[in-house]
Design an enzyme around this catalytic site. Sequence first.
Site, mmCIF file in Angstrom:
data_model
loop_
_atom_site.group_PDB
_atom_site.id
_atom_site.type_symbol
_atom_site.label_atom_id
_atom_site.label_comp_id
_atom_site.label_asym_id
_atom_site.label_seq_id
_atom_site.Cartn_x
_atom_site.Cartn_y
_atom_site.Cartn_z
ATOM 1 N N SER A 7 0.830 -1.207 0.000
ATOM 2 C CA SER A 7 0.000 0.000 0.000
ATOM 3 C C SER A 7 0.863 1.255 0.000
ATOM 4 O O SER A 7 1.866 1.334 0.724
ATOM 5 C CB SER A 7 -0.901 0.008 1.229
ATOM 6 O OG SER A 7 -1.560 1.254 1.314
ATOM 7 N N HIS A 32 -1.121 -0.818 -4.316
ATOM 8 C CA HIS A 32 -2.450 -0.604 -3.725
ATOM 9 C C HIS A 32 -2.546 0.839 -3.215
ATOM 10 O O HIS A 32 -1.688 1.293 -2.467
ATOM 11 C CB HIS A 32 -2.610 -1.601 -2.575
ATOM 12 C CG HIS A 32 -3.983 -1.658 -1.993
ATOM 13 N ND1 HIS A 32 -5.026 -2.328 -2.599
ATOM 14 C CD2 HIS A 32 -4.493 -1.132 -0.846
ATOM 15 C CE1 HIS A 32 -6.112 -2.223 -1.848
ATOM 16 N NE2 HIS A 32 -5.821 -1.501 -0.785
ATOM 17 N N ASP A 34 -4.845 3.475 -1.198
ATOM 18 C CA ASP A 34 -5.979 3.626 -0.285
ATOM 19 C C ASP A 34 -6.429 5.081 -0.247
ATOM 20 O O ASP A 34 -5.766 5.928 0.355
ATOM 21 C CB ASP A 34 -5.571 3.175 1.120
ATOM 22 C CG ASP A 34 -5.424 1.665 1.210
ATOM 23 O OD1 ASP A 34 -6.405 0.959 0.900
ATOM 24 O OD2 ASP A 34 -4.332 1.199 1.590
ATOM 25 N N MET A 36 -8.950 7.779 1.066
ATOM 26 C CA MET A 36 -9.892 7.973 2.180
ATOM 27 C C MET A 36 -10.398 9.412 2.187
ATOM 28 O O MET A 36 -9.620 10.337 1.966
ATOM 29 C CB MET A 36 -9.174 7.724 3.509
ATOM 30 C CG MET A 36 -8.519 6.381 3.605
ATOM 31 S SD MET A 36 -7.647 6.251 5.174
ATOM 32 C CE MET A 36 -6.823 4.681 4.944
ATOM 33 N N HIS A 65 -8.277 1.584 -4.143
ATOM 34 C CA HIS A 65 -9.296 1.179 -3.167
ATOM 35 C C HIS A 65 -9.963 2.448 -2.630
ATOM 36 O O HIS A 65 -9.351 3.214 -1.886
ATOM 37 C CB HIS A 65 -8.581 0.390 -2.045
ATOM 38 C CG HIS A 65 -9.472 -0.018 -0.924
ATOM 39 N ND1 HIS A 65 -8.985 -0.503 0.262
ATOM 40 C CD2 HIS A 65 -10.829 -0.018 -0.786
ATOM 41 C CE1 HIS A 65 -9.988 -0.789 1.076
ATOM 42 N NE2 HIS A 65 -11.108 -0.492 0.469
ATOM 43 N N MET A 67 -12.173 4.332 -0.326
ATOM 44 C CA MET A 67 -12.889 4.344 0.956
ATOM 45 C C MET A 67 -13.563 5.706 1.060
ATOM 46 O O MET A 67 -13.190 6.550 1.872
ATOM 47 C CB MET A 67 -11.896 4.118 2.099
ATOM 48 C CG MET A 67 -11.397 2.693 2.125
ATOM 49 S SD MET A 67 -10.166 2.450 3.408
ATOM 50 C CE MET A 67 -8.717 2.333 2.405
ATOM 51 N N MET A 136 -11.927 -6.658 4.029
ATOM 52 C CA MET A 136 -11.180 -5.833 4.987
ATOM 53 C C MET A 136 -10.917 -6.686 6.227
ATOM 54 O O MET A 136 -11.846 -7.182 6.862
ATOM 55 C CB MET A 136 -11.992 -4.595 5.385
ATOM 56 C CG MET A 136 -12.118 -3.531 4.311
ATOM 57 S SD MET A 136 -10.543 -2.951 3.620
ATOM 58 C CE MET A 136 -9.648 -2.432 5.086
ATOM 59 N N ASP A 174 -7.113 -7.220 2.937
ATOM 60 C CA ASP A 174 -6.581 -5.871 3.106
ATOM 61 C C ASP A 174 -6.479 -5.502 4.584
ATOM 62 O O ASP A 174 -7.485 -5.306 5.253
ATOM 63 C CB ASP A 174 -7.500 -4.885 2.375
ATOM 64 C CG ASP A 174 -6.863 -3.506 2.235
ATOM 65 O OD1 ASP A 174 -5.775 -3.284 2.797
ATOM 66 O OD2 ASP A 174 -7.470 -2.658 1.553
HETATM 67 ZN ZN ZN Z 1 -6.904 -0.913 0.887
#
Ligand code: ZN
Length: 196
Positions: A7, A32, A34, A36, A65, A67, A136, A174
């Site tokens: 990540s 990856h 992330d 957010m 990904h 979120m 998750m 993850d």
């Molecule tokens: Zn992730």
Amino acid sequence: MALLAPSLLSADFSNLTNAISLVNESSADWLHLDVMDGVFVPNISFGFPVLSAVQKHCQKPMDVHLMIVDPDRYIERFVKHGAHLISVHYEACIHLHRTIQTIHSFNVKAGIAINPHTSVNLLEDIIQDVDLICLMSVNPGFGSQKFIDHTYSKIDKLKNLILQKNSKALIEIDGGVDTTNAKKISSNGCRYFSGW
Ligand code: ZN
């Protein structure tokens, strides 16, 4: 064989080029990312300016990904920023099937992420339409959390559902994956790890 996707959250953001080079030179399969928004999860990570910088240097496929709430608003922009696969959260999409169709309409792979409390059974009517399911194994939002043990039984349920529905979805785990549990997760049939 397991696929590995470190990540970007683990990177030193003061030297992003170096961090991306390390990933490029490593045996990692994907990077990856992330994303957010501070609403869907209680943290904010990074957005499009960082993705632009990553896109310039990254030689690995970018696994994004999301979120975030209402991800449909941003799918096209994530595609333009180099995403090879976009995962959205089951919990964040009211019209999940439409969202998956939208992602596929850009010739990008589509995944669904589910939080630790969300049952695998809820994927019964969508699993045949996606390329990846991301379980998750920590509560999303923060790094360095402990792997939640009941994820193992979720992997089993998910494997069965994939077989039952003749789905091609990869299983992604993850969060909280490290050298102490990677082997066990892998022997449970998981072919893809990301995490922090
Ligand atoms: Zn992730």
